[in-house]
Design an enzyme around this catalytic site. Structure first.
Site, PDB file in Angstrom:
ATOM      1  N   GLY A  10     -58.611  -5.102  52.534  1.00 38.98           N
ATOM      2  CA  GLY A  10     -59.682  -4.789  53.490  1.00 38.98           C
ATOM      3  C   GLY A  10     -59.146  -4.122  54.738  1.00 38.98           C
ATOM      4  O   GLY A  10     -59.589  -4.407  55.852  1.00 38.98           O
ATOM      5  N   ASP A  57     -61.082  -2.873  43.866  1.00 40.34           N
ATOM      6  CA  ASP A  57     -62.070  -3.880  44.273  1.00 40.34           C
ATOM      7  C   ASP A  57     -61.423  -5.248  44.020  1.00 40.34           C
ATOM      8  O   ASP A  57     -61.032  -5.537  42.877  1.00 40.34           O
ATOM      9  CB  ASP A  57     -63.326  -3.690  43.410  1.00 40.34           C
ATOM     10  CG  ASP A  57     -64.445  -4.640  43.789  1.00 40.34           C
ATOM     11  OD1 ASP A  57     -64.161  -5.762  44.278  1.00 40.34           O
ATOM     12  OD2 ASP A  57     -65.615  -4.275  43.574  1.00 40.34           O
ATOM     13  N   TYR A 150     -72.442 -17.853  51.693  1.00 43.01           N
ATOM     14  CA  TYR A 150     -71.306 -17.295  52.455  1.00 43.01           C
ATOM     15  C   TYR A 150     -70.436 -18.458  52.938  1.00 43.01           C
ATOM     16  O   TYR A 150     -69.204 -18.416  52.809  1.00 43.01           O
ATOM     17  CB  TYR A 150     -71.780 -16.443  53.641  1.00 43.01           C
ATOM     18  CG  TYR A 150     -70.607 -15.922  54.467  1.00 43.01           C
ATOM     19  CD1 TYR A 150     -69.692 -15.025  53.910  1.00 43.01           C
ATOM     20  CD2 TYR A 150     -70.393 -16.347  55.770  1.00 43.01           C
ATOM     21  CE1 TYR A 150     -68.593 -14.564  54.639  1.00 43.01           C
ATOM     22  CE2 TYR A 150     -69.305 -15.894  56.515  1.00 43.01           C
ATOM     23  CZ  TYR A 150     -68.411 -14.999  55.940  1.00 43.01           C
ATOM     24  OH  TYR A 150     -67.313 -14.553  56.653  1.00 43.01           O
ATOM     25  N   VAL A 183     -67.028 -11.932  65.297  1.00 40.83           N
ATOM     26  CA  VAL A 183     -66.148 -10.791  65.573  1.00 40.83           C
ATOM     27  C   VAL A 183     -66.976  -9.521  65.391  1.00 40.83           C
ATOM     28  O   VAL A 183     -67.618  -9.343  64.339  1.00 40.83           O
ATOM     29  CB  VAL A 183     -64.943 -10.722  64.604  1.00 40.83           C
ATOM     30  CG1 VAL A 183     -63.907  -9.735  65.125  1.00 40.83           C
ATOM     31  CG2 VAL A 183     -64.329 -12.094  64.370  1.00 40.83           C
ATOM     32  N   THR A 185     -67.475  -6.289  64.204  1.00 35.56           N
ATOM     33  CA  THR A 185     -66.912  -5.331  63.233  1.00 35.56           C
ATOM     34  C   THR A 185     -68.090  -4.750  62.445  1.00 35.56           C
ATOM     35  O   THR A 185     -69.243  -4.862  62.883  1.00 35.56           O
ATOM     36  CB  THR A 185     -65.960  -6.061  62.248  1.00 35.56           C
ATOM     37  OG1 THR A 185     -66.746  -7.025  61.532  1.00 35.56           O
ATOM     38  CG2 THR A 185     -64.816  -6.758  62.959  1.00 35.56           C
TER      39      THR A 185
END
Ligand code: NAP
Length: 250
Positions: A10, A57, A150, A183, A185
């Site tokens: 990433g 991926d 999540y 954060v 992003t």
């Protein structure tokens, strides 16, 4: 860090990119991974250090193992693995949630970390050296409303990190996790499928962490002497007390 090879998943955005920038300045040899090739190419162009790019991926098991197994000989010794790739997809109660979002989170955030780690550790075990840092989250320590899957994915990262630290203990391999709060992003743009206004509204009420803040903490985890392991860092914006309590700007 001139002779240190660091693989970052990433690396094309956010925390991974900021971490790559930090270690590039320190002269580390970098293996940068992601799916958006043009972004990786841009980093390679501007970094004043040796860089090798991998496009895969993390949730594609055979792509992960092929990428790592076919690394050129001079890139096969990886000293530090930073499992950063991951995203949230959606923010819905379980009863309304989209199953494709769930698959993307479990496959990317959980299986992705596991596959990349499994592909890279044999050479660390053989050398009895290495360090692994996993990107957890405050969502992996506390569950918040609509965070369900999540949060489950990041709880799994925390458990996997602890398990790795135990299993790799005989080999002197350092294993730790970093658990950031909010954060700023592209994370919310991905979570809300490109809805810019909704994404901005996540960070606007507070002074959120920046990707560089997390990169600096990762830099600290790497910089401590070899006999020291930073097992966990929970890094929050000062305006965030836990997963749900924010000191909102008036
Ligand atoms: P970001 O800017 O959206 O970056 C996510 C990175 O992960 C991108 O480089 C993306 O690259 C890569 N990625 C995502 N899914 C992937 C997949 N299936 N295969 C390969 N690469 C994949 O978000 P970020 O905030 O920097 O997130 C980095 C990590 O920090 C994630 O694990 C996230 O869960 C965690 N985190 C973020 C926050 C936050 O508030 N932002 C808080 C706590 C934890 P490509 O799209 O080019 O593949």
């Amino acid at each position: 860090m001139k002779d240190t090879t660091i693989l970052i998943t990433g690396a094309s955005s956010g925390i991974g990119k900021a971490t790559a920038e930090l270690f590039a300045k320190e002269g580390a040899r970098l293996i940068l991974c992601g799916r958006r090739q043009e972004r990786l190419d841009q980093l390679k162009e501007v970094f004043n250090t040796e860089v090798h790019l991998l496009n895969f991926d993390v949730s594609d098991r055979s792509a992960v193992f092929t990428a790592i197994e076919t690394l050129p000989t001079e890139w096969k010794k990886i000293d530090i693995l930073i499992n950063n790739a991951g995203n949230a997809h959606g923010l819905d109660p379980v009863q309304n949630a989209n199953l494709d979002d769930w698959d993307a989170m479990i496959d990317g955030n959980v299986k992705g970390v596991m596959y990349v780690t499994k592909a890279i550790i044999p050479q660390m075990v053989k050398r009895k050296a290495g360090q692994i840092i996993n990107l957890g989250s405050i969502a992996g320590l506390e569950v918040y409303p609509n965070g369900n899957v999540y949060c489950a994915s990041k709880f799994a990262v925390d458990a996997f990190t602890q398990g790795l630290r135990i299993d790799l203990n005989p080999f002197g391999i350092r294993v730790g996790a970093i658990h950031p709060g909010l954060v700023e992003t592209e994370f919310s743009m991905v979570r809300f499928k490109g809805d810019e206004a909704r994404s901005k509204s996540v960070y606007a009420p507070i002074d959120a962490l920046q990707a560089e803040d997390v990169a600096n903490a990762i830099g600290y985890m790497v910089s401590v002497p070899p006999h020291v392991t930073i097992a966990d860092i929970t890094l929050l914006p000062t305006d965030q007390a836990n997963a749900t309590v924010l000191n909102r700007k008036p």
